[in-house]
Write a protein that holds these residues in place. Structure first.
Motif, PDB file in Angstrom:
ATOM      1  N   CYS A   3       0.974  -1.220   0.143  1.00 29.51           N
ATOM      2  CA  CYS A   3      -0.166   0.495  -0.005  1.00 29.51           C
ATOM      3  C   CYS A   3       0.962   1.582  -0.003  1.00 29.51           C
ATOM      4  O   CYS A   3       0.634   2.357  -0.623  1.00 29.51           O
ATOM      5  CB  CYS A   3      -0.893  -0.035   1.181  1.00 29.51           C
ATOM      6  N   TRP A   6       1.155   2.764  -3.468  1.00 30.38           N
ATOM      7  CA  TRP A   6      -0.063   3.259  -3.336  1.00 30.38           C
ATOM      8  C   TRP A   6       0.186   5.180  -2.770  1.00 30.38           C
ATOM      9  O   TRP A   6      -1.826   5.310  -3.066  1.00 30.38           O
ATOM     10  CB  TRP A   6      -0.730   2.824  -3.694  1.00 30.38           C
ATOM     11  N   LYS A   9      -3.438   7.821  -3.283  1.00 30.24           N
ATOM     12  CA  LYS A   9      -3.743   6.774  -4.223  1.00 30.24           C
ATOM     13  C   LYS A   9      -4.446   5.899  -4.310  1.00 30.24           C
ATOM     14  O   LYS A   9      -4.834   4.618  -4.562  1.00 30.24           O
ATOM     15  CB  LYS A   9      -3.612   7.122  -5.813  1.00 30.24           C
ATOM     16  N   LEU A  10      -4.476   5.088  -3.026  1.00 26.73           N
ATOM     17  CA  LEU A  10      -4.613   4.387  -3.057  1.00 26.73           C
ATOM     18  C   LEU A  10      -5.913   3.163  -2.805  1.00 26.73           C
ATOM     19  O   LEU A  10      -6.964   2.316  -3.464  1.00 26.73           O
ATOM     20  CB  LEU A  10      -4.593   3.319  -0.896  1.00 26.73           C
ATOM     21  N   LYS A  12      -7.776   4.306  -5.796  1.00 24.50           N
ATOM     22  CA  LYS A  12      -7.599   3.385  -7.300  1.00 24.50           C
ATOM     23  C   LYS A  12      -6.719   2.177  -6.947  1.00 24.50           C
ATOM     24  O   LYS A  12      -6.679   1.871  -8.322  1.00 24.50           O
ATOM     25  CB  LYS A  12      -7.620   4.843  -7.655  1.00 24.50           C
ATOM     26  N   SER A  13      -6.263   1.648  -6.482  1.00 23.50           N
ATOM     27  CA  SER A  13      -5.105   0.495  -6.654  1.00 23.50           C
ATOM     28  C   SER A  13      -6.471  -0.528  -6.274  1.00 23.50           C
ATOM     29  O   SER A  13      -7.139  -0.402  -6.175  1.00 23.50           O
ATOM     30  CB  SER A  13      -4.333   1.003  -5.500  1.00 23.50           C
ATOM     31  N   PRO A  14      -5.771  -1.767  -6.954  1.00 21.90           N
ATOM     32  CA  PRO A  14      -6.217  -3.688  -6.756  1.00 21.90           C
ATOM     33  C   PRO A  14      -6.330  -3.838  -5.504  1.00 21.90           C
ATOM     34  O   PRO A  14      -6.693  -4.460  -4.635  1.00 21.90           O
ATOM     35  CB  PRO A  14      -5.401  -4.211  -7.947  1.00 21.90           C
ATOM     36  N   TYR A  15      -5.794  -2.533  -3.855  1.00 17.97           N
ATOM     37  CA  TYR A  15      -5.744  -2.935  -2.624  1.00 17.97           C
ATOM     38  C   TYR A  15      -6.876  -2.166  -1.867  1.00 17.97           C
ATOM     39  O   TYR A  15      -6.897  -1.777  -0.683  1.00 17.97           O
ATOM     40  CB  TYR A  15      -4.637  -2.754  -2.218  1.00 17.97           C
ATOM     41  N   CYS A  16      -7.671  -1.214  -2.468  1.00 15.68           N
ATOM     42  CA  CYS A  16      -8.369  -0.770  -2.185  1.00 15.68           C
ATOM     43  C   CYS A  16      -9.648  -1.082  -0.982  1.00 15.68           C
ATOM     44  O   CYS A  16      -9.896  -0.474  -0.271  1.00 15.68           O
ATOM     45  CB  CYS A  16      -9.579   0.760  -3.341  1.00 15.68           C
TER      46      CYS A  16
END
Length: 151
Positions: A3, A6, A9-10, A12-16
């Motif tokens: 994380c 990111w 911009k977390l 918008k990440s795959p880890y949101c």
């Protein structure tokens, strides 16, 4: 750790999904539980632990009491009644008793011992104070004389 890449911009990440309060509550609870487990302490509140232990410990005490009802004079003259109570593993914690005389924490090799005054000292301290069990001594907590052979 990923994380950190990111940052800002977390969402918008795959880890949101990691931003979810439910996830963080679970992680916090599990970390707290593991920390308490490492320290050998309970994660639950002392009140809830007390209630559960009493519920587990009450049946053997009631059974013992029913058996002893017929032996009324015999058990009423005893100073203490020893009733073995088996508790679940989650209710067994390490000893944190510190001896008043030696100022050391109790261990399996040097366990706390109950004296006739109702107070506790470590086994080695009792042995030292009583000259290896050869004489009586004063309880460090109160003015009672303690016979080391009865400890």
């Amino acid at each position: 750790m990923i994380c950190l890449l990111w940052t800002g911009k977390l969402d918008k990440s795959p880890y949101c999904h990691l931003l979810s309060k439910v996830i963080w509550d679970k992680v916090t609870r599990e970390l707290t539980r593991q920390f308490c487990n490492i320290l050998g302490q309970s994660y639950e509140s002392p009140l809830s632990m007390t209630i559960v232990v009493r519920v587990q410990g009450l049946p053997p005490v009631l059974k013992f009491m029913n058996v002893m009802v017929g032996k009324r004079n015999e058990w009423q003259t005893m100073k203490q009644l020893l009733v073995p109570v088996k508790l679940d593993r989650e209710f067994q914690f390490h000893s944190i008793f510190v001896c008043l005389v030696s100022k050391e924490q109790a261990t399996e090799e040097n366990p706390p011992m109950l004296m006739s005054s109702g107070h506790l000292l470590c086994k080695q301290s009792i042995s030292k104070v009583s000259k290896n069990g050869t004489k009586t001594f004063k309880c460090p907590y109160c003015p009672s004389d303690i016979d080391s052979r009865t400890v």
